[in-house]
Design an enzyme around this catalytic site. Structure first.
Site, short mmCIF file in Angstrom:
data_model
loop_
_atom_site.label_atom_id
_atom_site.label_comp_id
_atom_site.label_asym_id
_atom_site.label_seq_id
_atom_site.Cartn_x
_atom_site.Cartn_y
_atom_site.Cartn_z
N ASP A 154 -36.52 -0.19 -46.67
CA ASP A 154 -35.84 0.55 -45.59
C ASP A 154 -34.42 0.00 -45.47
O ASP A 154 -34.06 -0.98 -46.10
CB ASP A 154 -36.64 0.32 -44.29
CG ASP A 154 -36.22 1.20 -43.13
OD1 ASP A 154 -35.44 2.16 -43.33
OD2 ASP A 154 -36.67 0.94 -42.00
N HIS A 155 -33.64 0.66 -44.64
CA HIS A 155 -32.35 0.11 -44.21
C HIS A 155 -32.51 -0.52 -42.83
O HIS A 155 -33.14 0.08 -41.95
CB HIS A 155 -31.29 1.21 -44.12
CG HIS A 155 -30.84 1.73 -45.44
ND1 HIS A 155 -30.53 3.06 -45.64
CD2 HIS A 155 -30.65 1.12 -46.63
CE1 HIS A 155 -30.14 3.24 -46.90
NE2 HIS A 155 -30.22 2.08 -47.52
N PHE A 170 -34.37 3.89 -39.87
CA PHE A 170 -35.31 5.02 -40.04
C PHE A 170 -35.22 5.65 -41.43
O PHE A 170 -35.25 6.85 -41.58
CB PHE A 170 -35.08 6.09 -38.97
CG PHE A 170 -34.99 5.55 -37.57
CD1 PHE A 170 -36.06 4.89 -36.99
CD2 PHE A 170 -33.83 5.68 -36.84
CE1 PHE A 170 -35.97 4.38 -35.70
CE2 PHE A 170 -33.73 5.18 -35.55
CZ PHE A 170 -34.80 4.52 -34.97
N HIS A 171 -35.14 4.79 -42.46
CA HIS A 171 -35.03 5.28 -43.84
C HIS A 171 -36.11 4.68 -44.74
O HIS A 171 -35.80 4.11 -45.79
CB HIS A 171 -33.64 4.94 -44.42
CG HIS A 171 -32.50 5.50 -43.62
ND1 HIS A 171 -31.24 4.96 -43.66
CD2 HIS A 171 -32.43 6.55 -42.77
CE1 HIS A 171 -30.43 5.65 -42.85
NE2 HIS A 171 -31.14 6.63 -42.31
N PRO A 172 -37.39 4.78 -44.38
CA PRO A 172 -38.44 4.22 -45.24
C PRO A 172 -38.54 4.97 -46.56
O PRO A 172 -38.42 6.20 -46.59
CB PRO A 172 -39.72 4.39 -44.40
CG PRO A 172 -39.43 5.56 -43.52
CD PRO A 172 -37.96 5.47 -43.21
#
Length: 551
Positions: A292-293, A466-468
């Protein structure tokens, strides 16, 4: 009850909606299964309301991680869209393709045919970019992309501060030069959130070849030997099966896609056995490679009363909402992320590894103000974490959420890069362009100076962006941890593909909506057996001094 379709797509999100559109356009019948309900209504369609649907159980799966060992045992939220349009209906509407080098790295990691020259034509096919760089951007696709008005002087002041700090300015970070500071793009059209549902799924449904079933909970993929033949799903207390004459396509997110495969007996044998699921196909990479980020909110008090903090009262919100409702204009028609930056954290790094989202407010993602008064902030974090985690089912009950562990900040390089984020952001915030607006630092705050203090702040205050991604990794068949091949086919299973953010071998440089839409576009051609679009000969800008200079 059984029905049959040419294709079954699990998930109506970014990639799922694109594929429903392209497959039906080619004359095929498509069933789209979506567990959520309608995306109609102002809370989703009004861009500035973006923090509301993300925090509602009605629209969000509401996943949560296991205690993260390197973040003091914090459980981190992992929102995913549970609504028509998937996460494109609850996201921040920021549009970032990723850096061209990201896709070259994908190919180097085994995703043959996914280098930048191969994916650039698909970005152009899907885009209708208002104001993008000529030749690099699409102008006739379904996905409308625009820039904000940047009427608040803080937007331009942030870009100018970046320039004063020695960084380049870029007119289009989705064009030939990502590195630098400039205007940010959003998926907003005519004042509305331009989700994958609005851009792709609604036109597809008008063909009458696409059937969308909402409140449909996919329980397992039906297999006959090593061949996918359909999907079992429930609606309420009723159980249904749907058969696929051609293929089953899983596009259910980086959390739900590996979960569904595992529930269907496809995944790491040890994980399946422990969960009480029969091992039908041992595929070790399913659910692994999760990353993720991460970001922090770097917040500063503002000397002038010009920020959005003055619009958080009920009266102002009502006026903003009314203007949007009647005219689709004003502060309700933007996501407020209207300027940004992409920089490199150190010399020797060839393309940006830090991203900035600027916001003329000091506020949390859930809409709560950071403090009484006016302020502004940047969301800043590293782009290429080396930490990896997993998604694993707990048991054989489809209704139970899986175990999710990102292992955030589990690699020492993540700490080095995050410390650079704090140091470099402080330098940018001290530039002359922000002097008329800048008061004291809210957070991290003046008392956070030493390496240990910065680490403590990161441990306590870092957030997911919110970048899984990465849990059904695309790669070569010889790669033991690859889940899908370069045409998105699940390795070892016929008539089954995965096409969504989960197939990314490594997360891209920026927000995930744009590259996930691109995956849907490119996967559609693979599914239809078409030749890929001709490769691009465009060359991206790389700082010529990257080996010796950080900027």
């Amino acid at each position: 009850m059984t029905a049959s379709f040419d294709y079954i797509i699990v998930g109506s999100g970014s990639a799922g909606s694109v594929m429903a559109h392209r497959l039906s356009e080619a004359g095929h019948t498509v069933l789209v299964l979506e567990y959520g309900g309608t995306d109609r209504g102002p809370l989703i369609q009004m861009p500035s309301a973006l923090s509301i649907p993300m925090n509602m159980k009605r629209y969000n799966w509401g996943f949560e991680t296991e205690p993260e060992p390197h973040l003091g045992g914090r459980r981190m939220v992992t929102p995913r869209g549970k609504v028509v349009g998937g996460s494109s209906s609850i996201n921040g509407m920021v549009y970032v393709r990723g850096h061209p080098r990201d896709f070259d790295v994908w190919e180097e990691m085994g995703a043959k045919g996914w280098a930048f020259k191969h994916v650039q034509p698909y970005f152009k096919r899907m885009e209708n970019a208002h104001g993008g760089e000529e030749g690099w951007r699409g102008t006739a696709g379904p996905m409308h992309i625009k820039r904000g008005t940047r009427l608040n002087p803080l937007y331009q002041a942030f870009i100018e501060a970046g320039r004063q700090a020695g960084y380049p300015v870029t007119a289009d970070y989705n064009g030939h030069q990502q590195e630098g500071f400039g205007p940010m793009e959003m998926t907003v059209h005519n004042g509305f959130r331009w989700s994958a549902a609005n851009a792709y799924l609604r036109p597809a449904r008008n063909t009458k070849r696409v059937k969308l079933v909402t409140y449909a909970y996919a329980r397992r993929i039906l297999l006959e030997g090593k061949k996918a033949v359909g999907v079992e799903y429930s609606r309420g207390h009723n159980l249904y099966t749907a058969r696929a004459n051609r293929e089953v396509i899983v596009a259910a997110s980086s959390i739900n896609s590996p979960k569904l495969l595992q529930l269907s007996g496809i995944g790491p044998a040890a994980v399946l056995k422990e969960a009480g699921v029969s091992v039908l196909h041992n595929l070790p990479g399913v659910g692994e490679n999760l990353h993720d980020h991460m970001e922090i909110y770097f917040q500063v008090k503002c000397k002038q009363p010009i920020t959005l903090n003055g619009k958080l009262n009920i009266g102002s919100k009502a006026l903003i909402g009314a203007e949007w409702l009647f005219f689709q204009s004003g502060l309700g028609a933007t996501n407020h992320f209207e300027s940004c930056g992409f920089i490199r954290s150190a010399a020797g790094i060839d393309y940006p590894d830090i991203q900035y989202h600027f916001l003329p407010a000091a506020v949390r993602y859930d809409g709560r103000a950071a403090f009484p008064g006016h302020g502004f902030q940047v969301h800043v974090g590293p782009m290429r974490t080396k930490s990896r985690g997993f998604v694993r089912i707990r048991n054989n009950n489809p209704l139970d959420n899986p175990r999710i562990l990102f292992n955030y900040m589990g690699h020492p390089d993540d700490w080095t890069e995050f410390r650079a984020c704090v140091k470099l952001t402080r330098e940018i915030m001290q530039q002359k362009a922000l002097k008329p607006f800048r008061a004291e630092e809210i957070q991290p705050g003046r008392k956070v100076q030493t390496e240990a203090q910065i680490d403590d702040f990161i441990r306590d205050h870092s957030e997911t962006a919110f970048h899984p991604t990465g849990t059904c990794k695309m790669g070569a068949k010889k790669d033991r941890m690859a889940v899908v091949d370069s045409e998105c086919r699940v390795i070892g299973i016929e008539n089954l593909r995965v096409a969504d953010s989960s197939i990314m071998p490594q997360v891209t440089n920026g927000n995930l909506n744009a590259p996930t839409l691109m995956i849907g576009e490119k996967a559609s051609d693979h599914i239809l057996g078409r030749d890929p679009l001709p490769p691009s000969n465009l060359e991206p800008w790389i700082n010529p001094n990257w080996r010796v200079s950080q900027r």
